[in-house]
Design a protein around this motif. Structure first.
Motif, short mmCIF file in Angstrom:
data_model
loop_
_atom_site.label_atom_id
_atom_site.label_comp_id
_atom_site.label_asym_id
_atom_site.label_seq_id
_atom_site.Cartn_x
_atom_site.Cartn_y
_atom_site.Cartn_z
N LYS A 97 -6.21 5.60 7.53
CA LYS A 97 -5.16 5.07 6.67
C LYS A 97 -5.52 5.25 5.20
CE LYS A 97 -2.32 0.92 6.08
NZ LYS A 97 -2.06 -0.44 6.59
N GLN A 98 -6.76 4.96 4.85
CA GLN A 98 -7.19 5.12 3.48
C GLN A 98 -7.13 6.59 3.05
OE1 GLN A 98 -7.80 2.49 1.52
NE2 GLN A 98 -7.91 3.96 -0.17
N LEU A 146 -3.47 7.60 2.36
CA LEU A 146 -3.02 7.08 1.07
C LEU A 146 -3.63 7.88 -0.08
CD1 LEU A 146 -3.20 3.24 1.83
CD2 LEU A 146 -1.14 4.67 1.63
N PRO A 162 0.80 0.88 2.22
CA PRO A 162 -0.48 0.28 2.64
C PRO A 162 -0.35 -0.94 3.52
CG PRO A 162 -0.09 -0.07 0.29
CD PRO A 162 0.93 0.92 0.75
N LYS A 163 0.80 -1.60 3.53
CA LYS A 163 0.97 -2.82 4.32
C LYS A 163 1.62 -2.56 5.68
CE LYS A 163 1.06 -6.05 0.42
NZ LYS A 163 1.79 -7.14 -0.25
#
Length: 334
Positions: A27-28, A31, A48-49
């Motif tokens: 996920k990081q 992004l 991000p949420k």
């Protein structure tokens, strides 16, 4: 707010965090990729949420078979970037990626980043319709899992890579519409047995076809729109399973009447060459033949009757030395 309400909120937040499928590192990385591309609006779903593995992130798919969900498919196509950006180096930080697509992005520029070699599980690499340039990098040979490599419609230059046989699972390449020059290297005798697709159309290739190119049993061969010459008959064979052959707009010169055709051949385009002889009689027995173009060559003789040969437009036989018979004017008898 009461203490009980606060505790309930904490528990709910913790439960949501535990229920997220997306790997935190993946996920990081995603992004970061979004940031390196200038945060395009087409990737606004990458929030991000939210969970990157619940099919809500555009272009992102995860492996849902293994217990630990990891991103295995990334499609960065048609991003409508506001200005030029290179391919994000961070793509190399998705260790479980199997499929990578970067297509229809004219504002993707620069060269292929070396970080891509960290994608050791990558099976398909598709970078098409961008403005990346430079040579096809040798470091791609480090990705041993690679099966299909599509780098068509870019601004790549240099020669065809000699390291292709080092990829044990390679089954196809497409380098159409670039600026690749030089001869086709004599290396196809040692490619994977699965190798069945080669497309090099619209480049600056010169010279003769190496004999090794006739070794693989390829379903699709496209060498059209180059400056290749000589004998291309090695690409044919009745024992093969070839479905499509594109050789148009070259300088090939060989006796077409002597070639033996694959029974599965559906398309044969040899227009605009120096090919001579007669049309092979085997064309009449091809049940799957749906397109034939032999125009602008040095062919002679009567077009064989039968099969689908009389159904094709006369223009696909036109401008030969002395080809005749339906759908062209009848042959003169003396």
């Amino acid at each position: 707010m009461s203490l009980l309400s606060i505790l309930l909120l904490i528990v709910m937040s913790f439960s949501l965090a535990l229920s997220e499928l997306c790997n935190p590192q993946d996920k990081q990385t995603l992004l970061q990729i979004k940031k390196e591309l200038g945060n395009p609006t087409t990737l606004s779903s990458w929030h991000p949420k939210t969970d990157c593995c619940n099919n809500s992130w555009v272009g992102v798919s995860c492996d849902t078979v293994t217990p630990t969900y990891r991103v295995d498919n990334l499609d960065l196509s048609e991003l409508n970037l506001r200005k030029p950006y290179p391919i994000p180096p961070s793509v190399g930080s998705l260790p479980c990626l199997k499929f990578l697509y970067i297509t229809n992005n004219p504002n993707i520029v620069g060269t292929i980043p070396t970080t891509i070699t960290k994608l050791t599980k990558l099976r398909e690499l598709n970078i098409r319709y961008t403005n990346i340039s430079g040579q096809i990098p040798h470091f791609l040979s480090q990705i041993k899992a690679l099966g299909f490599l599509d780098l068509s419609n870019n601004k790549l230059s240099g020669n065809l890579p000699s390291w292709l046989p080092s990829l044990p699972d390679l089954y196809g390449i497409s380098f159409d519409n670039n600026y690749i020059s030089g001869p086709i290297p004599d290396l196809f005798a040692s490619v994977s047995e699965r190798f069945g697709f080669i497309s090099l159309s619209g480049n600056r290739l010169i010279g003769k076809i190496p004999a090794s190119l006739g070794k693989p049993d390829m379903k699709i061969v496209d060498l059209s729109r180059n400056m290749l010459e000589g004998d291309a008959s090695v690409l044919f064979g009745s024992e093969k399973h070839t479905e499509r052959i594109y050789l148009a707009n070259n300088l090939f010169a060989f006796d077409l009447g002597k070639v033996r055709l694959s029974k599965t051949l559906g398309l044969l385009d040899v227009g605009h060459n120096l090919i001579y002889g007669t049309l092979p009689k085997g064309l009449t027995s091809l049940k799957d033949l749906y397109y034939l173009d032999v125009s602008y060559n040095n062919l002679c003789g009567e077009i064989p009757r039968g099969g689908k040969l009389q159904e094709f437009d006369a223009s696909l036989y036109a401008n030969n030395k002395c080809l005749c018979g339906s759908p062209l004017p009848s042959c003169k008898r003396f």
